[in-house]
Design a protein around this motif. Structure first.
Motif, PDB file in Angstrom:
ATOM      1  N   GLU A  25       5.893  38.415 -99.955  1.00  0.00           N
ATOM      2  CA  GLU A  25       5.603  39.200 -98.747  1.00  0.00           C
ATOM      3  C   GLU A  25       4.170  39.027 -98.243  1.00  0.00           C
ATOM      4  O   GLU A  25       3.902  39.194 -97.067  1.00  0.00           O
ATOM      5  CB  GLU A  25       5.878  40.698 -98.998  1.00  0.00           C
ATOM      6  CG  GLU A  25       7.319  41.022 -99.318  1.00  0.00           C
ATOM      7  CD  GLU A  25       8.267  40.745 -98.155  1.00  0.00           C
ATOM      8  OE1 GLU A  25       7.797  40.481 -97.037  1.00  0.00           O
ATOM      9  OE2 GLU A  25       9.492  40.774 -98.375  1.00  0.00           O
TER      10      GLU A  25
ATOM     11  N   LYS B  36       3.632  34.730 -96.480  1.00  0.00           N
ATOM     12  CA  LYS B  36       3.816  35.054 -95.058  1.00  0.00           C
ATOM     13  C   LYS B  36       2.456  35.346 -94.438  1.00  0.00           C
ATOM     14  O   LYS B  36       2.166  36.495 -94.060  1.00  0.00           O
ATOM     15  CB  LYS B  36       4.742  36.269 -94.901  1.00  0.00           C
ATOM     16  CG  LYS B  36       6.178  35.984 -95.313  1.00  0.00           C
ATOM     17  CD  LYS B  36       7.043  37.202 -95.037  1.00  0.00           C
ATOM     18  CE  LYS B  36       8.473  36.969 -95.491  1.00  0.00           C
ATOM     19  NZ  LYS B  36       9.261  38.218 -95.449  1.00  0.00           N
TER      20      LYS B  36
ATOM     21  N   GLU C 292       2.454  37.023 -90.859  1.00  0.00           N
ATOM     22  CA  GLU C 292       2.855  38.443 -90.924  1.00  0.00           C
ATOM     23  C   GLU C 292       1.702  39.295 -91.453  1.00  0.00           C
ATOM     24  O   GLU C 292       1.428  40.368 -90.936  1.00  0.00           O
ATOM     25  CB  GLU C 292       4.058  38.609 -91.875  1.00  0.00           C
ATOM     26  CG  GLU C 292       5.367  38.058 -91.348  1.00  0.00           C
ATOM     27  CD  GLU C 292       5.941  38.909 -90.224  1.00  0.00           C
ATOM     28  OE1 GLU C 292       6.118  40.119 -90.423  1.00  0.00           O
ATOM     29  OE2 GLU C 292       6.195  38.357 -89.129  1.00  0.00           O
TER      30      GLU C 292
ATOM     31  N   SER D  13       9.864  44.375 -88.540  1.00  0.00           N
ATOM     32  CA  SER D  13      10.081  43.697 -89.826  1.00  0.00           C
ATOM     33  C   SER D  13      10.848  44.605 -90.772  1.00  0.00           C
ATOM     34  O   SER D  13      10.937  45.806 -90.567  1.00  0.00           O
ATOM     35  CB  SER D  13       8.750  43.333 -90.458  1.00  0.00           C
ATOM     36  OG  SER D  13       8.172  44.494 -91.012  1.00  0.00           O
TER      37      SER D  13
ATOM     38  N   GLN E 152      10.060  44.885 -93.972  1.00  0.00           N
ATOM     39  CA  GLN E 152       9.240  45.093 -95.167  1.00  0.00           C
ATOM     40  C   GLN E 152       9.133  46.561 -95.553  1.00  0.00           C
ATOM     41  O   GLN E 152       9.189  47.434 -94.697  1.00  0.00           O
ATOM     42  CB  GLN E 152       7.833  44.560 -94.910  1.00  0.00           C
ATOM     43  CG  GLN E 152       7.664  43.148 -95.389  1.00  0.00           C
ATOM     44  CD  GLN E 152       6.230  42.702 -95.184  1.00  0.00           C
ATOM     45  OE1 GLN E 152       5.482  43.321 -94.468  1.00  0.00           O
ATOM     46  NE2 GLN E 152       5.863  41.621 -95.808  1.00  0.00           N
TER      47      GLN E 152
END
Length: 327
Positions: free
Chosen positions: A76, A80, A83, A202, A204
């Motif tokens: 994550e 990324k 992001e 997103s 996440q």
């Protein structure tokens, strides 16, 4: 059970908001031996505390598996970069805002600060309309006008019989404090809406997002501390002037945002309005009786009542009418 959670979350919100403001104000005005702690270092320590807490929460989410935690953080955050970089903007703004809150509470009493800081409802609403395409109802626009009137009344200069030099000094520091709160309100509105936009785009976990925010916050805060207080850090160290009150302020600031993130799903707008109102009333009473740095006037009370009424009215209409372009 749901209603119990609701009222527990109300209590937590009131406690967090009131205690942070009052302990921060107390820590900035306390006459102690030696140097006062550096606000910029407190911001950095709070970020570290926030990152560690979020890592523990992600660890718990993945059944305390070290391997799972490692793979989540790698996938994550490290894999990324785009992001992750998106969060540099709100993080930089939050770091500025956290520093400004120390400036504000070094110059304003807790009650005036609490009421003025409610202007963040106005800035958040305006950024929501412009960035998320939200529509506000009539009650909400009306509440924003009442809010501005209330905050203006709270800032109304009071007639006092103090010496002119002291009055000029307090007017100067009041101006610095109010400007710090106004900039913090604008940054809070923008960063909050931007963060919401990212969260919606997103899948996440909110804790992973907070780790990313904290990493940037730590870097920005460290730069800020070295640029602004570098000399004092070299002389007496980063933790100069720290005492129990300072650590309490740091912990409340670090965990406050996470508590609110966890509580918000149980709290509706009206409940948040209640929490804000109780917090303003408690701050006013404690400022007057305990900190004794606040002399309320009739105009202040009128302004505070308008702000409290506006907070309720803003949450009254429930959900603003949806935007057809997103339907």
């Amino acid at each position: 059970m749901a209603s119990r959670l609701k009222y527990l979350s109300l209590g937590v919100l009131v406690f967090q908001t009131t205690s942070l403001v009052l302990t921060m104000r107390y820590s900035r005005t306390l006459q102690a031996e030696g140097p006062r702690y550096l606000a910029s270092s407190a911001v950095v320590v709070a970020e570290v505390m926030k990152i560690l807490t979020c890592v523990l929460l992600v660890f718990k989410e993945h059944s305390y598996s070290m391997r799972a935690l490692n793979s989540v953080l790698r996938q994550e955050i490290a894999h990324k970069p785009i992001e992750t970089l998106k969060l540099a903007i709100p993080s930089g703004i939050y770091t500025l805002q956290n520093n400004l809150l120390y400036v504000a509470l070094s110059n304003l009493d807790a009650a005036t600060y609490q009421v003025t800081y409610q202007l963040k409802i106005l800035t958040t609403a305006l950024f929501s309309v412009s960035m998320l395409g939200r529509r506000l109802g009539v009650y909400q626009w009306l509440s924003l006008l009442i809010l501005m009137a209330g905050v203006a009344l709270v800032q109304w200069p009071s007639e006092s019989a103090s010496a002119p030099e002291k009055e000029a000094l307090s007017a100067g520091s009041q101006f610095v404090g109010v400007m710090a709160v106004l900039v913090a309100c604008c940054s809070s509105g923008f960063a909050g809406v931007y963060f919401e936009k990212i969260l919606k785009e997103s899948k996440q976990s909110v804790w992973v997002r907070n780790i990313q925010l904290g990493m940037f916050g730590f870097v920005f805060g460290l730069f800020g501390m070295l640029a602004y207080d570098g000399e004092r850090v070299r002389e007496s160290g980063m933790f100069q002037g720290y005492n129990t009150i300072t650590w309490t302020v740091v912990a409340l600031q670090a965990l406050g945002g996470l508590v609110i993130a966890a509580v918000i799903k149980y709290a509706d707008n009206i409940l948040k309005g209640f929490a804000t109102s109780l917090s303003i009333i408690l701050s006013t009473l404690i400022s007057y009786f305990w900190l004794q740095d606040f002399d309320p006037t009739g105009v202040f009370f009128l302004g505070a009542i308008l702000v409290i009424a506006a907070t309720f009215l803003y949450g009254y209409e429930g959900k603003p009418s949806p935007n057809p372009s997103r339907a």
